[in-house]
Scaffold this motif. Sequence first.
Motif, PDB file in Angstrom:
ATOM      1  N   VAL A 119      49.908  40.850  19.732  1.00 50.95           N
ATOM      2  CA  VAL A 119      49.114  39.881  20.487  1.00 50.95           C
ATOM      3  C   VAL A 119      48.431  40.572  21.659  1.00 50.95           C
ATOM      4  O   VAL A 119      49.056  41.352  22.386  1.00 50.95           O
ATOM      5  N   GLU A 120      47.148  40.290  21.836  1.00 54.38           N
ATOM      6  CA  GLU A 120      46.407  40.713  23.027  1.00 54.38           C
ATOM      7  C   GLU A 120      45.869  39.447  23.686  1.00 54.38           C
ATOM      8  O   GLU A 120      44.961  38.805  23.162  1.00 54.38           O
ATOM      9  N   LEU A 121      46.487  39.081  24.816  1.00 56.03           N
ATOM     10  CA  LEU A 121      46.055  37.905  25.549  1.00 56.03           C
ATOM     11  C   LEU A 121      45.012  38.311  26.585  1.00 56.03           C
ATOM     12  O   LEU A 121      45.229  39.263  27.347  1.00 56.03           O
ATOM     13  N   ILE A 122      43.901  37.600  26.614  1.00 55.02           N
ATOM     14  CA  ILE A 122      42.759  37.970  27.446  1.00 55.02           C
ATOM     15  C   ILE A 122      42.298  36.754  28.240  1.00 55.02           C
ATOM     16  O   ILE A 122      42.225  35.651  27.692  1.00 55.02           O
ATOM     17  N   PHE A 167      32.122  46.978  30.286  1.00 54.96           N
ATOM     18  CA  PHE A 167      31.648  46.350  31.523  1.00 54.96           C
ATOM     19  C   PHE A 167      32.835  46.214  32.469  1.00 54.96           C
ATOM     20  O   PHE A 167      33.992  46.421  32.079  1.00 54.96           O
ATOM     21  N   PHE A 168      32.566  45.879  33.726  1.00 52.14           N
ATOM     22  CA  PHE A 168      33.623  45.723  34.729  1.00 52.14           C
ATOM     23  C   PHE A 168      33.739  44.265  35.162  1.00 52.14           C
ATOM     24  O   PHE A 168      32.739  43.573  35.344  1.00 52.14           O
ATOM     25  N   THR A 169      34.988  43.824  35.328  1.00 56.28           N
ATOM     26  CA  THR A 169      35.268  42.454  35.773  1.00 56.28           C
ATOM     27  C   THR A 169      36.479  42.455  36.694  1.00 56.28           C
ATOM     28  O   THR A 169      37.405  43.257  36.500  1.00 56.28           O
ATOM     29  N   PRO A 170      36.521  41.577  37.714  1.00 53.18           N
ATOM     30  CA  PRO A 170      37.694  41.513  38.582  1.00 53.18           C
ATOM     31  C   PRO A 170      38.869  40.770  37.949  1.00 53.18           C
ATOM     32  O   PRO A 170      40.000  40.907  38.406  1.00 53.18           O
ATOM     33  N   ALA A 171      38.622  40.005  36.883  1.00 52.52           N
ATOM     34  CA  ALA A 171      39.668  39.184  36.281  1.00 52.52           C
ATOM     35  C   ALA A 171      40.793  40.054  35.720  1.00 52.52           C
ATOM     36  O   ALA A 171      40.551  40.960  34.920  1.00 52.52           O
ATOM     37  N   THR A 209      47.373  42.763  37.453  1.00 57.59           N
ATOM     38  CA  THR A 209      48.310  42.006  36.612  1.00 57.59           C
ATOM     39  C   THR A 209      48.582  42.797  35.330  1.00 57.59           C
ATOM     40  O   THR A 209      48.051  43.884  35.123  1.00 57.59           O
ATOM     41  N   GLU A 210      49.393  42.219  34.449  1.00 55.57           N
ATOM     42  CA  GLU A 210      49.681  42.858  33.168  1.00 55.57           C
ATOM     43  C   GLU A 210      48.409  43.065  32.348  1.00 55.57           C
ATOM     44  O   GLU A 210      48.326  43.978  31.521  1.00 55.57           O
ATOM     45  N   VAL A 211      47.414  42.216  32.555  1.00 54.16           N
ATOM     46  CA  VAL A 211      46.147  42.339  31.829  1.00 54.16           C
ATOM     47  C   VAL A 211      45.505  43.700  32.064  1.00 54.16           C
ATOM     48  O   VAL A 211      44.858  44.270  31.181  1.00 54.16           O
ATOM     49  N   GLY A 212      45.716  44.247  33.260  1.00 53.72           N
ATOM     50  CA  GLY A 212      45.068  45.494  33.625  1.00 53.72           C
ATOM     51  C   GLY A 212      45.839  46.748  33.274  1.00 53.72           C
ATOM     52  O   GLY A 212      45.337  47.857  33.492  1.00 53.72           O
ATOM     53  N   GLU A 213      47.044  46.609  32.727  1.00 52.58           N
ATOM     54  CA  GLU A 213      47.866  47.791  32.431  1.00 52.58           C
ATOM     55  C   GLU A 213      47.180  48.695  31.404  1.00 52.58           C
ATOM     56  O   GLU A 213      46.769  48.243  30.337  1.00 52.58           O
ATOM     57  N   GLY A 214      47.055  49.972  31.763  1.00 52.41           N
ATOM     58  CA  GLY A 214      46.462  50.949  30.871  1.00 52.41           C
ATOM     59  C   GLY A 214      44.943  50.954  30.837  1.00 52.41           C
ATOM     60  O   GLY A 214      44.338  51.709  30.074  1.00 52.41           O
ATOM     61  N   LYS A 215      44.313  50.121  31.686  1.00 55.37           N
ATOM     62  CA  LYS A 215      42.861  50.051  31.704  1.00 55.37           C
ATOM     63  C   LYS A 215      42.291  50.753  32.931  1.00 55.37           C
ATOM     64  O   LYS A 215      42.916  50.767  33.993  1.00 55.37           O
ATOM     65  N   GLU A 216      41.118  51.318  32.764  1.00 56.02           N
ATOM     66  CA  GLU A 216      40.448  51.970  33.879  1.00 56.02           C
ATOM     67  C   GLU A 216      40.032  50.925  34.912  1.00 56.02           C
ATOM     68  O   GLU A 216      39.603  49.817  34.575  1.00 56.02           O
ATOM     69  N   MET A 232      37.777  47.796  33.785  1.00 54.00           N
ATOM     70  CA  MET A 232      36.820  48.053  32.721  1.00 54.00           C
ATOM     71  C   MET A 232      37.329  47.413  31.435  1.00 54.00           C
ATOM     72  O   MET A 232      38.465  47.642  31.014  1.00 54.00           O
ATOM     73  N   GLU A 233      36.504  46.571  30.829  1.00 50.03           N
ATOM     74  CA  GLU A 233      36.817  45.935  29.549  1.00 50.03           C
ATOM     75  C   GLU A 233      35.813  46.399  28.504  1.00 50.03           C
ATOM     76  O   GLU A 233      34.641  46.638  28.822  1.00 50.03           O
ATOM     77  N   THR A 234      36.258  46.534  27.270  1.00 49.16           N
ATOM     78  CA  THR A 234      35.388  47.030  26.199  1.00 49.16           C
ATOM     79  C   THR A 234      34.949  45.895  25.276  1.00 49.16           C
ATOM     80  O   THR A 234      35.572  44.839  25.216  1.00 49.16           O
ATOM     81  N   TRP A 235      33.878  46.152  24.576  1.00 50.02           N
ATOM     82  CA  TRP A 235      33.320  45.161  23.670  1.00 50.02           C
ATOM     83  C   TRP A 235      34.298  44.798  22.556  1.00 50.02           C
ATOM     84  O   TRP A 235      35.233  45.530  22.241  1.00 50.02           O
ATOM     85  N   LEU A 236      34.065  43.640  21.934  1.00 53.19           N
ATOM     86  CA  LEU A 236      34.780  43.221  20.733  1.00 53.19           C
ATOM     87  C   LEU A 236      33.753  43.005  19.626  1.00 53.19           C
ATOM     88  O   LEU A 236      32.729  42.355  19.828  1.00 53.19           O
TER      89      LEU A 236
END
Length: 233
Positions: A96-99, A118-122, A126-133, A144-148
């Motif tokens: 599961v990837e909760l976004i 792209f970059f977002t403050p959301a 938090t756990e959402v940001g673990e392992g992300k730039e 930084m979030e990547t496209w889907l």
Amino acid sequence: MINKVVPDAASACQDIPDGATLMLGGFGLCGIPENSIQEILRRGIKGLTCISNNAGVDDFGIGLLLQRRQVKKMISSYVGENAEFERQLLSGELEVELIPQGTLAERIRAGGAGIPAFFTPAGYGTEVGEGKESREFDGKMYLMETWLKADFALVKAWKGDTAGNLIFKGTARNFNPMMATAGKITIAEVEELVPVGELDPNMIHTPGIYVQRIFQGKNYEKRIEQRTVRASS
């Protein structure tokens, strides 16, 4: 003009393989591709990665695919109406990837627009940001979030024409239009299928250039997730 009409869900979904990544449109149970989901269920396609705002409910929508263990991974935002989803998550049976909902929408839109990140403050901190730039802009931290993107995008519209132009109704417009742009093959099922020229160009939400297959669906239940009524007096 290319005629993109196929007879039914069986024809539209015939080449979806095991292990495919699917986007499934809709918001809650509003505007979900009911016929396409039933066809995937009937064919028993397995190992699916499903990208959807919701995870359905226990006996309807994506919830049926979860019950049959056809889903390997869910990429979602709101999953609070599905007890089987919760059970599989907690037991480790389901990836599961909760976004955050806005981030999910923008990642799908980015996939359709050809924007890899792209970059977002959301979710920062938090756990959402673990392992992300992360990076600072104007004194504020952003993730930084990547496209889907998906192998197949399955969407459901109110009206469509034989060229694949689509009109959505109400909250069915939340995720369906952007998903239609982010699938390698987009399959649209519609309540009403009309000839080219019958739709007002100013009312079209998804241009037919994004749609490869379209069919007129049937037997839509259009369920309500939580029906609340006043107690009888």
